[in-house]
Design a protein around this motif. Structure first.
Motif, mmCIF file in Angstrom:
data_model
loop_
_atom_site.group_PDB
_atom_site.id
_atom_site.type_symbol
_atom_site.label_atom_id
_atom_site.label_comp_id
_atom_site.label_asym_id
_atom_site.label_seq_id
_atom_site.Cartn_x
_atom_site.Cartn_y
_atom_site.Cartn_z
ATOM 1 N N ARG A 4 9.951 60.412 -0.234
ATOM 2 C CA ARG A 4 8.766 61.070 -0.788
ATOM 3 C C ARG A 4 9.076 62.502 -1.242
ATOM 4 N NH1 ARG A 4 8.213 57.712 3.039
ATOM 5 N NH2 ARG A 4 6.776 55.949 2.887
ATOM 6 N N HIS A 47 3.257 61.743 5.981
ATOM 7 C CA HIS A 47 3.877 60.447 6.265
ATOM 8 C C HIS A 47 4.202 60.318 7.751
ATOM 9 C CE1 HIS A 47 6.445 56.968 6.085
ATOM 10 N NE2 HIS A 47 7.528 57.668 6.356
ATOM 11 N N ILE A 101 -4.970 56.016 3.163
ATOM 12 C CA ILE A 101 -3.984 55.507 4.111
ATOM 13 C C ILE A 101 -4.674 54.957 5.357
ATOM 14 C CG2 ILE A 101 -2.106 56.182 5.667
ATOM 15 C CD1 ILE A 101 -1.322 58.264 3.452
ATOM 16 N N GLN A 125 -4.592 51.123 6.733
ATOM 17 C CA GLN A 125 -4.215 50.732 8.096
ATOM 18 C C GLN A 125 -5.293 49.871 8.740
ATOM 19 O OE1 GLN A 125 -1.674 50.635 9.840
ATOM 20 N NE2 GLN A 125 -2.215 50.712 12.010
ATOM 21 N N VAL A 167 -1.777 47.212 0.637
ATOM 22 C CA VAL A 167 -0.455 47.820 0.471
ATOM 23 C C VAL A 167 -0.539 49.061 -0.422
ATOM 24 C CG1 VAL A 167 1.829 47.458 -0.509
ATOM 25 C CG2 VAL A 167 0.808 45.696 0.916
ATOM 26 N N LYS A 177 -2.035 51.716 1.954
ATOM 27 C CA LYS A 177 -1.229 52.071 3.124
ATOM 28 C C LYS A 177 0.136 52.640 2.758
ATOM 29 C CE LYS A 177 0.380 50.310 7.571
ATOM 30 N NZ LYS A 177 0.402 49.202 8.534
ATOM 31 N N THR A 178 0.729 52.151 1.691
ATOM 32 C CA THR A 178 2.087 52.555 1.318
ATOM 33 C C THR A 178 2.144 53.240 -0.044
ATOM 34 O OG1 THR A 178 2.995 50.705 2.591
ATOM 35 C CG2 THR A 178 4.453 51.738 0.986
ATOM 36 N N TYR A 191 3.298 57.539 -1.944
ATOM 37 C CA TYR A 191 4.346 57.716 -2.957
ATOM 38 C C TYR A 191 3.730 58.270 -4.245
ATOM 39 C CZ TYR A 191 7.983 55.320 -0.293
ATOM 40 O OH TYR A 191 8.929 54.994 0.654
ATOM 41 N N GLY A 245 5.539 51.883 -4.733
ATOM 42 C CA GLY A 245 5.249 51.759 -3.311
ATOM 43 C C GLY A 245 4.823 50.351 -2.944
ATOM 44 N N GLN A 274 6.898 47.663 -0.378
ATOM 45 C CA GLN A 274 6.386 46.882 0.741
ATOM 46 C C GLN A 274 6.642 45.382 0.543
ATOM 47 O OE1 GLN A 274 5.144 48.005 3.760
ATOM 48 N NE2 GLN A 274 5.596 45.847 4.158
ATOM 49 N N ASP A 315 10.043 44.831 1.533
ATOM 50 C CA ASP A 315 10.132 44.848 2.990
ATOM 51 C C ASP A 315 9.824 43.470 3.575
ATOM 52 O OD1 ASP A 315 11.061 47.284 3.871
ATOM 53 O OD2 ASP A 315 9.205 47.867 4.861
#
Length: 320
Positions: A45, A75, A145, A149, A170, A173-174, A178, A207, A211, A214
């Motif tokens: 970031r 973050h 954010i 969550q 997403v 949250k992510t 960014y 971002g 995810q 991920d």
């Protein structure tokens, strides 16, 4: 300059700045607040913040670097609180804050980090109107954010989460942080609103791709490579894009919600590969990266713009 060289240099710079800003650890709370800040990571970031600033106004990042720190402490605040809510016992290779101390101290440590972000924004050497807009952007991002969550936790009790719901979760949250990193770098460097908006979209899109990647890594990469508990998302019945696309194609993954053997993990991978789901989800991640990069066409060509493109692609090319 190579991307990894730039990321390494930025990580070192940010770590040194955190040490200089928060070296006084006379209280338990200051020690807990600084605990994760002192662990060097990729600092993606802050790197995005700096590249956005430099692409707008070469040489500008030095005077607004505290804005990059503001994004990173935000973050870190989310990590501290997420670990409490998720009951995680390790983070970045060390025990989590609430394990080392206790939950009340960890909650307060997260609150301290959140407060620091706005102090750091106030320390940037720009006119007040841009600082006010920066505070608004970071404040809105923090709200998003938290919403993301909450959505993620709510999904744990559902088996009907749609792809649209997942992607919105997403994004919040992510992706939002960014996007905020890029938007704040551009804004504080003096960019026009359309460029600030382009960076917000760029960051949100890469971002989301990050995810999704991920999720793919969780399933397909061996623990020795990824550092993650392989196939934990499947075992826990988590509503990832992979699981959602599988359900849409009539594939039932619930029989795999138990401790999995290596053979069972390979069976799942083969099942999802043969159904085209891994390729489909990978293509969706690439599409988000491509759309984010396309938005940077508003910028003139530069080394910074090229590194931004490389960061975007790195988000889905990485193996861990």
């Amino acid at each position: 300059m190579e991307l990894m060289e730039y990321l390494t240099s930025t990580s070192k710079e940010v770590s040194e700045l955190f040490t200089s800003y928060y070296s006084d650890e006379k209280t338990v709370l200051s020690q807990a607040s600084n605990y994760l800040l002192n662990v060097e990571g990729k600092r993606l970031r802050p790197a995005l913040f700096k590249l956005a600033a430099e692409s707008v106004a070469p040489g500008s990042s030095k005077d607004i670097i505290s804005g990059a720190l503001a994004v990173e402490v935000t973050h870190t605040f989310t990590l501290v609180h997420d670990d409490i809510m998720d009951g995680d016992i390790s983070r970045r290779g060390r025990p989590t804050v609430h394990v080392v101390w206790n939950e009340p101290i960890a909650i307060l440590a997260g609150d301290v980090l959140f407060a620091r972000a706005f102090v750091l924004l106030a320390d940037t050497h720009v006119d007040s109107s841009r600082k006010i807009e920066a505070v608004r952007i970071l404040g809105k991002a923090s709200e998003d954010i938290c919403e993301g969550q909450q959505m993620d936790m709510a999904f744990e009790t559902r088996t009907d989460v749609s792809a649209a719901e997942y992607l919105e979760m997403v994004r919040k949250k992510t992706g939002v942080l960014y996007g905020t990193a890029g938007a704040l770098g551009a804004l504080l460097a003096g960019a026009a609103p359309d460029i600030v908006s382009a960076f917000m979209t760029f960051g949100e899109h890469i971002g989301i791709a990050f995810q999704i990647q991920d999720d793919i890594i969780d399933l397909t990469r061996d623990t020795a490579i990824s550092g993650k508990d392989q196939a934990s998302d499947i075992r826990e019945g988590k509503q990832t894009l992979i699981a959602i696309r599988a359900r849409e194609k009539g594939i039932d993954l619930t029989p795999y919600q138990h401790d999995l053997t290596s053979e069972e993990i390979q069976e799942i991978i083969s099942l999802l590969t043969d159904a085209g789901i891994i390729a489909e989800v990978t293509a969706e991640a690439q599409a988000y990266v491509d759309s984010g990069i396309a938005g940077l066409s508003i910028l003139p060509d530069s080394m910074e713009k090229e590194l931004l493109v490389r960061i975007a692609q790195f988000f889905i090319d990485r193996a861990y």
